[in-house]
Motif scaffolding. Structure first.
Motif, PDB file in Angstrom:
ATOM      1  N   ILE A  35       5.967   1.993  -7.140  1.00 52.75           N
ATOM      2  CA  ILE A  35       5.654   2.262  -5.741  1.00 52.75           C
ATOM      3  C   ILE A  35       5.702   0.971  -4.931  1.00 52.75           C
ATOM      4  O   ILE A  35       5.625  -0.132  -5.479  1.00 52.75           O
ATOM      5  CB  ILE A  35       4.253   2.892  -5.582  1.00 52.75           C
ATOM      6  N   ARG A  36       5.843   1.141  -3.633  1.00 55.08           N
ATOM      7  CA  ARG A  36       5.596   0.036  -2.718  1.00 55.08           C
ATOM      8  C   ARG A  36       4.138   0.165  -2.281  1.00 55.08           C
ATOM      9  O   ARG A  36       3.789   1.131  -1.571  1.00 55.08           O
ATOM     10  CB  ARG A  36       6.518   0.104  -1.507  1.00 55.08           C
ATOM     11  N   TYR A  53      -1.298   3.401  10.356  1.00 53.90           N
ATOM     12  CA  TYR A  53      -2.021   3.054   9.130  1.00 53.90           C
ATOM     13  C   TYR A  53      -3.466   2.695   9.451  1.00 53.90           C
ATOM     14  O   TYR A  53      -4.395   3.064   8.722  1.00 53.90           O
ATOM     15  CB  TYR A  53      -1.308   1.899   8.427  1.00 53.90           C
ATOM     16  N   PRO A  84      -1.495   6.451   1.627  1.00 53.99           N
ATOM     17  CA  PRO A  84      -0.051   6.676   1.759  1.00 53.99           C
ATOM     18  C   PRO A  84       0.715   5.602   0.994  1.00 53.99           C
ATOM     19  O   PRO A  84       0.555   4.408   1.256  1.00 53.99           O
ATOM     20  CB  PRO A  84       0.184   6.551   3.271  1.00 53.99           C
ATOM     21  N   ILE A  85       1.493   6.016   0.016  1.00 51.90           N
ATOM     22  CA  ILE A  85       2.284   5.068  -0.760  1.00 51.90           C
ATOM     23  C   ILE A  85       3.731   5.526  -0.779  1.00 51.90           C
ATOM     24  O   ILE A  85       4.027   6.715  -0.669  1.00 51.90           O
ATOM     25  CB  ILE A  85       1.768   4.926  -2.206  1.00 51.90           C
ATOM     26  N   GLU A  86       4.623   4.562  -0.926  1.00 51.53           N
ATOM     27  CA  GLU A  86       6.062   4.864  -0.931  1.00 51.53           C
ATOM     28  C   GLU A  86       6.605   4.766  -2.345  1.00 51.53           C
ATOM     29  O   GLU A  86       6.613   3.680  -2.938  1.00 51.53           O
ATOM     30  CB  GLU A  86       6.800   3.875  -0.025  1.00 51.53           C
ATOM     31  N   LEU A  88       9.381   4.320  -5.170  1.00 47.08           N
ATOM     32  CA  LEU A  88      10.637   3.575  -5.137  1.00 47.08           C
ATOM     33  C   LEU A  88      11.679   4.138  -6.103  1.00 47.08           C
ATOM     34  O   LEU A  88      12.764   3.562  -6.242  1.00 47.08           O
ATOM     35  CB  LEU A  88      10.372   2.097  -5.443  1.00 47.08           C
TER      36      LEU A  88
END
Length: 340
Positions: A35-36, A53, A84-86, A88
């Motif tokens: 994750i980012r 955010y 909230p996570i992105e 990858l």
């Protein structure tokens, strides 16, 4: 009931019949996804977060005592809106093969693991796992107040990952452990999936300075360690991170022979660090060719956490400053400057 009355009202951690046994032990296999990580959100960072955010943090990570006192640890972990996570896209299988610092209520869990990551020939790593379900629900400062375990675990991840992201390229594998990214995995509780986050780091062979007794070493050996830690701090500051917690528990020595010419130190544990650029500050390396001298950084006193390693004869200000100048006045590795 007012906020201060809530803090004074009697409270003790309720029973947790649904809380599973701590799972982080050898043999555990986890399917993890890179994750980012989100930016750190401690109050010093709030003015510099994106409006979206910042709104999320204020709405979901600022929790009053009344809410915490009216719930259980399990219910709180399951009901809180995740950060909230992105993702990858990269996945891996992590197999726990040993424990370093594991226990219910000790906050982050630290284990050794075997993992196959594309792009690296390293398989033996350290995973630091931020699982709020095994943080202490009772505040260290006051046993009458519950701890916001979700906010604490998420804050630890965000702060530590931000520091590693900043320092890994220039200092990873030298001053700090090499960092192999932030990851997430799912565990099931009450038929509900909950996300747990971790970071992966280089596995370092060495001795934690806390386990060594300064009384067993000469003044010269003690100062060798102190000087190396101060130089590490100067380098981290140069690249834009203030550690804030330079204590023996966070320093790894390559050997317990402190007189060895091969002695090296690494700094660990960045969950309370400060990343300058995320506060709107310009990192020194962008404007200066050399780090600031330890003479300047420690002119007033030695690092607070290393005072027991400073020989008694240097406790006087004048003698301490004389030692600083004798050590670094002519060093080509740092900017030459002596405070008045």
């Amino acid at each position: 009931m007012s906020s201060w009355q809530s803090r004074l009202a009697p409270w003790s951690a309720p029973p947790e019949p649904d809380k599973p046994r701590l799972p982080y032990e050898p043999g555990l296999t986890l399917n993890i996804q890179r994750i980012r990580p989100p930016p750190p959100f401690d109050h010093i960072y709030l003015p510099h977060l994106t409006p979206e955010y910042r709104t999320f943090i204020l709405q979901n990570r600022v929790v009053d005592v009344d809410r915490l006192k009216s719930t259980t640890l399990v219910d709180y972990c399951l009901s809180t809106v995740p950060l909230p996570i992105e993702p990858l896209g990269e996945t891996a299988v992590l197999k726990v093969d040993g424990v370093m610092a594991v226990g219910d209520g000790r906050n982050a869990q630290i284990v050794t693991c075997d993992i196959d990551l594309p792009g690296t020939d390293q398989h033996r790593m350290v995973a630091k796992i931020y699982d709020p379900l095994y943080y202490s629900f009772v505040s260290e400062e006051s046993p009458n107040i519950p701890e916001d375990v979700v906010g604490l675990a998420d804050g630890d991840l965000a702060a530590e990952a931000a520091a590693f992201e900043c320092l890994n390229a220039p200092l990873g594998g030298k001053v700090i452990p090499r960092y192999y990214g932030s990851w997430t995995f799912n565990l099931t509780l009450r038929n509900q999936k909950r996300a747990v986050h971790l970071i992966l780091m280089e596995r370092i062979d060495g001795i934690i300075l806390r386990t060594l007794n300064p009384d067993n070493y000469s003044d010269e050996d003690k100062l060798r360690v102190v000087a190396k830690v101060m130089e590490c701090d100067a380098l981290m500051e140069y690249y834009g991170v203030t550690h804030t917690d330079l204590y023996p528990r966070n320093i790894i020595c390559s050997t317990d022979d402190l007189s060895s010419s091969k002695l090296a130190v690494r700094v660990i544990d960045f969950n309370s660090s400060v990343v300058h650029s995320l506060r709107g500050l310009v990192p020194r390396y962008t404007t200066k060719s050399l780090p600031e001298s330890p003479i300047n950084l420690f002119w007033k006193n030695a690092p607070d956490g290393l005072r027991e390693w400073v020989p008694d004869y240097l406790r006087e200000d004048e003698k301490w400053r004389d030692w600083l100048k004798s050590r670094w006045s002519n060093s080509p590795s740092f900017e030459t400057a002596v405070p008045e």
